[in-house]
Enzyme design. Structure first.
Site, PDB file in Angstrom:
ATOM      1  N   MET A  91       0.801  -1.227   0.000  1.00  0.00           N
ATOM      2  CA  MET A  91       0.000   0.000   0.000  1.00  0.00           C
ATOM      3  C   MET A  91       0.838   1.283   0.000  1.00  0.00           C
ATOM      4  O   MET A  91       0.434   2.295   0.572  1.00  0.00           O
ATOM      5  CB  MET A  91      -0.964   0.002   1.199  1.00  0.00           C
ATOM      6  CG  MET A  91      -1.973  -1.123   1.185  1.00  0.00           C
ATOM      7  SD  MET A  91      -2.989  -1.138  -0.301  1.00  0.00           S
ATOM      8  CE  MET A  91      -4.069   0.235   0.066  1.00  0.00           C
ATOM      9  N   HIS A 110      -3.423  -5.583 -10.027  1.00  0.00           N
ATOM     10  CA  HIS A 110      -4.455  -4.579  -9.759  1.00  0.00           C
ATOM     11  C   HIS A 110      -5.831  -5.204 -10.004  1.00  0.00           C
ATOM     12  O   HIS A 110      -6.020  -5.878 -11.020  1.00  0.00           O
ATOM     13  CB  HIS A 110      -4.242  -3.371 -10.677  1.00  0.00           C
ATOM     14  CG  HIS A 110      -5.242  -2.294 -10.443  1.00  0.00           C
ATOM     15  ND1 HIS A 110      -5.173  -1.452  -9.353  1.00  0.00           N
ATOM     16  CD2 HIS A 110      -6.369  -1.954 -11.118  1.00  0.00           C
ATOM     17  CE1 HIS A 110      -6.207  -0.621  -9.381  1.00  0.00           C
ATOM     18  NE2 HIS A 110      -6.953  -0.905 -10.445  1.00  0.00           N
ATOM     19  N   ASP A 142       5.602   1.355 -13.811  1.00  0.00           N
ATOM     20  CA  ASP A 142       6.397   2.470 -14.334  1.00  0.00           C
ATOM     21  C   ASP A 142       6.231   3.648 -13.377  1.00  0.00           C
ATOM     22  O   ASP A 142       5.804   3.462 -12.230  1.00  0.00           O
ATOM     23  CB  ASP A 142       6.025   2.786 -15.793  1.00  0.00           C
ATOM     24  CG  ASP A 142       4.604   3.329 -15.910  1.00  0.00           C
ATOM     25  OD1 ASP A 142       3.962   3.570 -14.876  1.00  0.00           O
ATOM     26  OD2 ASP A 142       4.147   3.512 -17.052  1.00  0.00           O
ATOM     27  N   VAL A 145       0.796   5.779 -11.729  1.00  0.00           N
ATOM     28  CA  VAL A 145       0.040   4.897 -10.832  1.00  0.00           C
ATOM     29  C   VAL A 145      -0.806   3.956 -11.689  1.00  0.00           C
ATOM     30  O   VAL A 145      -1.722   4.400 -12.397  1.00  0.00           O
ATOM     31  CB  VAL A 145      -0.858   5.722  -9.877  1.00  0.00           C
ATOM     32  CG1 VAL A 145      -1.713   4.798  -9.017  1.00  0.00           C
ATOM     33  CG2 VAL A 145      -0.003   6.605  -8.992  1.00  0.00           C
ATOM     34  N   LYS A 173      -9.888 -14.578  -6.864  1.00  0.00           N
ATOM     35  CA  LYS A 173      -9.648 -15.948  -7.382  1.00  0.00           C
ATOM     36  C   LYS A 173      -8.841 -15.889  -8.666  1.00  0.00           C
ATOM     37  O   LYS A 173      -7.925 -16.686  -8.869  1.00  0.00           O
ATOM     38  CB  LYS A 173     -10.992 -16.633  -7.670  1.00  0.00           C
ATOM     39  CG  LYS A 173     -11.551 -17.306  -6.460  1.00  0.00           C
ATOM     40  CD  LYS A 173     -12.573 -18.354  -6.833  1.00  0.00           C
ATOM     41  CE  LYS A 173     -13.193 -18.881  -5.555  1.00  0.00           C
ATOM     42  NZ  LYS A 173     -14.631 -18.824  -5.529  1.00  0.00           N
TER      43      LYS A 173
HETATM   44  C1  GRF Z   1      -5.382  -7.425  -4.177  1.00  0.00           C
HETATM   45  O1  GRF Z   1      -6.731  -7.173  -4.430  1.00  0.00           O
HETATM   46  C2  GRF Z   1      -4.558  -6.739  -5.211  1.00  0.00           C
HETATM   47  O2  GRF Z   1      -5.202  -6.625  -6.446  1.00  0.00           O
HETATM   48  C3  GRF Z   1      -4.358  -5.369  -4.635  1.00  0.00           C
HETATM   49  O3  GRF Z   1      -4.250  -5.584  -3.253  1.00  0.00           O
HETATM   50  C4  GRF Z   1      -4.932  -6.765  -2.878  1.00  0.00           C
HETATM   51  C5  GRF Z   1      -3.975  -7.611  -2.087  1.00  0.00           C
HETATM   52  O4  GRF Z   1      -4.572  -8.654  -1.408  1.00  0.00           O
HETATM   53  N1  GRF Z   1      -3.221  -4.744  -5.251  1.00  0.00           N
HETATM   54  P1  GRF Z   1      -3.665  -9.733  -0.648  1.00  0.00           P
HETATM   55  O5  GRF Z   1      -2.882  -8.992   0.443  1.00  0.00           O
HETATM   56  O6  GRF Z   1      -2.771 -10.374  -1.645  1.00  0.00           O
HETATM   57  O7  GRF Z   1      -4.644 -10.676  -0.050  1.00  0.00           O
END
Ligand code: GRF
Length: 202
Positions: A91, A110, A142, A145, A173
């Site tokens: 994050m 993403h 890159d 964002v 999933k």
């Molecule tokens: C996922 O939804 C991913 O797309 C996003 O952050 C989430 C991470 O989930 N970038 P996790 O920590 O892998 O369970």
């Protein structure tokens, strides 16, 4: 013949289900050399521990600014001799300084079909927009964002009775399926980047 594996660092902040999927996939040409978290309380760290994977914590709150923080992360990475970094729910936005240090060697997942719905709350954005299909994207990172070249995508239908949680669950999933697949492809080296396109090379 002994072919060396790609040494992968997985950057996490939270639950780490994508990390788990990468571990469980046992990608033959990839070794998870390190899990790095900015959050000392991330459950992903437990997963790393359980699987005997080295872990490091770099808590951004301990640093005065992004540059100082990223310098520390680069320092932490050094001894692990990492070839590739996979952001998996990490994050923090990485600055151009960091991205340049690992040019075309950082990938992200993403929860939308980029370039639609970049940034936060991608599933909510999809629901609010009324699209019938969304999905997930693995892409190179890159300096923007969620803007780097697309490696793999998977499509997920938006159902009439979906809420953010149910939609995200089905997106996850697919994430768990395509992230290991994309890492395997990158580690194989059988691709080339042409502009914003990632093309397979035989
Ligand atoms: C996922 O939804 C991913 O797309 C996003 O952050 C989430 C991470 O989930 N970038 P996790 O920590 O892998 O369970």
């Amino acid at each position: 013949m002994c072919v060396s594996k790609t040494r992968l660092a997985v950057f996490v902040s939270g639950s780490g289900t994508n990390l788990q999927a990468i571990i469980d996939a046992g990608i033959p040409n990839v070794e998870i050399a390190l899990v790095l978290s900015n959050n000392p309380g991330a459950y992903a760290l437990e997963r790393a521990k359980k699987h005997g994977i080295p872990a490091e914590i770099a808590d951004h709150r301990d640093y005065s600014g992004r540059e100082e923080y990223e310098k520390r992360v680069l320092e932490l990475l050094e001894p692990y001799e990492v070839d590739l970094i996979a952001l998996a729910g990490f994050m923090r936005i990485l600055s151009p300084y960091f991205v340049r240090a690992y040019k075309n060697r950082i990938v992200n997942i993403h929860p939308a079909l980029l370039p639609s719905f970049p940034g936060m709350h991608a599933a909510r954005q999809a629901l609010e927009s009324g699209v019938k299909f969304t999905g997930c994207t693995v892409h190179f990172v890159d300096e923007g964002v969620d803007t780097g070249p697309t490696i793999l995508q998977a499509v997920v239908p938006v159902l009439d009775d979906d809420n953010e949680e149910s939609l995200l669950e089905r997106i996850h999933k697919e994430e768990h399926r395509i992230y290991p697949e994309a890492l395997k492809l990158i580690a194989s080296g059988k691709f080339r980047i042409e502009g914003r396109r990632v093309l397979a090379v035989n």
